[in-house]
Enzyme design. Structure first.
Site, PDB file in Angstrom:
ATOM      1  CB  VAL A  49      -0.246  -5.981   4.128  1.00 36.47           C
ATOM      2  CG1 VAL A  49      -1.507  -5.432   4.726  1.00 36.47           C
ATOM      3  CG2 VAL A  49      -0.372  -6.168   2.634  1.00 36.47           C
ATOM      4  CE1 TYR A  89      -4.862  -1.181  -4.491  1.00 39.97           C
ATOM      5  CE2 TYR A  89      -5.312  -3.535  -4.526  1.00 39.97           C
ATOM      6  CZ  TYR A  89      -5.080  -2.375  -3.828  1.00 39.97           C
ATOM      7  OH  TYR A  89      -5.030  -2.405  -2.453  1.00 39.97           O
ATOM      8  CB  SER A 139      -0.957   0.002   1.185  1.00 39.77           C
ATOM      9  OG  SER A 139      -2.014  -0.871   0.910  1.00 39.77           O
ATOM     10  CE  LYS A 154      -3.982   0.604  -0.912  1.00 39.08           C
ATOM     11  NZ  LYS A 154      -4.660   0.200   0.336  1.00 39.08           N
TER      12      LYS A 154
HETATM   13  N1  GLU Z   1      -2.343  -5.320  -1.972  1.00 38.71           N
HETATM   14  C1  GLU Z   1      -2.890  -5.239  -0.624  1.00 38.71           C
HETATM   15  C2  GLU Z   1      -4.376  -5.453  -0.698  1.00 38.71           C
HETATM   16  O1  GLU Z   1      -4.982  -4.913  -1.580  1.00 38.71           O
HETATM   17  C3  GLU Z   1      -2.563  -3.903  -0.039  1.00 38.71           C
HETATM   18  C4  GLU Z   1      -3.039  -3.728   1.389  1.00 38.71           C
HETATM   19  C5  GLU Z   1      -2.016  -3.026   2.249  1.00 38.71           C
HETATM   20  O2  GLU Z   1      -0.836  -2.974   1.948  1.00 38.71           O
HETATM   21  O3  GLU Z   1      -2.414  -2.534   3.314  1.00 38.71           O
HETATM   22  O4  GLU Z   1      -4.953  -6.148   0.077  1.00 38.71           O
END
Ligand code: GLU
Length: 309
Positions: free
Chosen positions: A261, A191, A64, A67
């Site tokens: 994560v 994504y 994330s 993002k």
């Molecule tokens: N690729 C992970 C998901 O979409 C990212 C979540 C994260 O890093 O908090 O679940």
């Protein structure tokens, strides 16, 4: 002048006995294989210095943290019009919650929860094939980090594509509310690949420097966003960057930050430095346990805070 290297060394020394704390994310099978006993941290300062400790040169799955970079790209494309598609309020819910999305009719609370990030990615996808959007994103992050070696871990991307059922549900839900312009597989294809970027703490600290330095990277002279936009991205990181742990992170660390994560956290000390930390074990709300502890120690020892001296 404070000795940042000595501060990093002391943090690493103190955290050594705690290595392995927390729980590695296992809902993405490829991430479950990561050795939890790892820790790295890097600080890139606005005056051009780079400090690091531990496994700061080891690539990990940024998840994330991507993002933040995708949001920067989307704002560059559509400006404030982005906020028709996604809100700017902390969610107080888990990162992949669908309940809130239903109550709020397909408009995600903020760009950092999964639904919001998927909507942001959908904006960047406009006018492109998924492959092109992935390429554009990768080039953008390489430009930010000033490093052509940044790559996508295809195994992680594939692993999440095969198992990302909750994200598929969120995307379908938004499509039903007409808040997704592209086929779900296309938007999620981008994504999952953005989340699968592999970077080290050193690369991330450099890539985040524009947020600490009024929108431009002082190392390269690259202008990325306006000072106002950098401030606003920082505001979103502070209020929403750690999901339902955002309040606690602001209280303990006092700096804008975004967690992933994969166990990474990117934090920003405006006007001073960009900081990346990584340790794969997560706390109960999905944020790096030792990463948060390390940033709390760093903030206490440097006095860095957006809330005063
Ligand atoms: N690729 C992970 C998901 O979409 C990212 C979540 C994260 O890093 O908090 O679940």
């Amino acid at each position: 002048m404070m000795n940042l290297q000595a501060i990093l060394d002391s943090i690493y020394g103190e955290l050594q006995p705690r290595l392995g704390e927390g729980k590695v994310a296992d809902y993405i099978p490829e991430l479950a294989k990561v050795d939890p006993n790892q820790f790295g941290m890097a600080i890139a300062t606005v005056d051009g210095k780079l400090y690091s400790v531990g496994e700061a040169d080891t690539s990990f799955s940024i998840q994330s943290l991507s993002k933040v970079f995708m949001l920067t790209l989307a704002l560059g494309k559509v400006g404030e019009g982005l906020w028709k598609r996604v809100g700017r309020e902390p969610s107080g819910s888990s990162f992949n919650s669908i309940v809130q999305l239903e109550r709020e009719e397909g408009i995600p609370r903020n760009p950092f929860i999964n639904a919001g990030a998927i909507a942001v990615t959908d904006v960047v996808l406009a006018g492109h094939a998924p492959r092109e959007a992935i390429g554009e994103f990768l080039r953008f992050v390489r430009y930010l980090a000033d490093d052509e070696t940044v790559t996508i871990d295809q195994k992680v991307a594939q692993s999440e594509t095969q198992t990302g059922f909750k994200n598929i549900a969120l995307a379908n839900f938004m499509r039903a509310y007409r808040n997704l312009d592209h086929p779900v597989e296309h938007t999620l294809g981008v994504y999952f690949h953005q989340c699968a970027l592999a970077m080290s703490c050193q690369q991330l600290a450099k890539a985040g420097l524009y947020l600490a330095a009024r929108g431009s990277n002082p190392l390269t002279g690259h202008s990325v966003v306006s000072p106002k936009r950098a401030r606003r991205i920082n505001a979103l990181m502070l209020t929403c960057g750690h999901y339902d742990g955002s309040g606690d992170f602001a209280y303990r660390v006092g700096l804008p930050g975004k967690s992933g994560v994969g166990g990474g956290i990117l934090a920003v000390a405006p006007g001073l430095a960009s900081i990346a930390v990584w340790s794969p074990g997560l706390n109960e709300v999905g944020n790096s346990q030792l990463g948060s502890a390390a940033l709390e120690m760093l903030a206490a020892r440097t006095g860095w805070s957006v809330f005063g001296d």
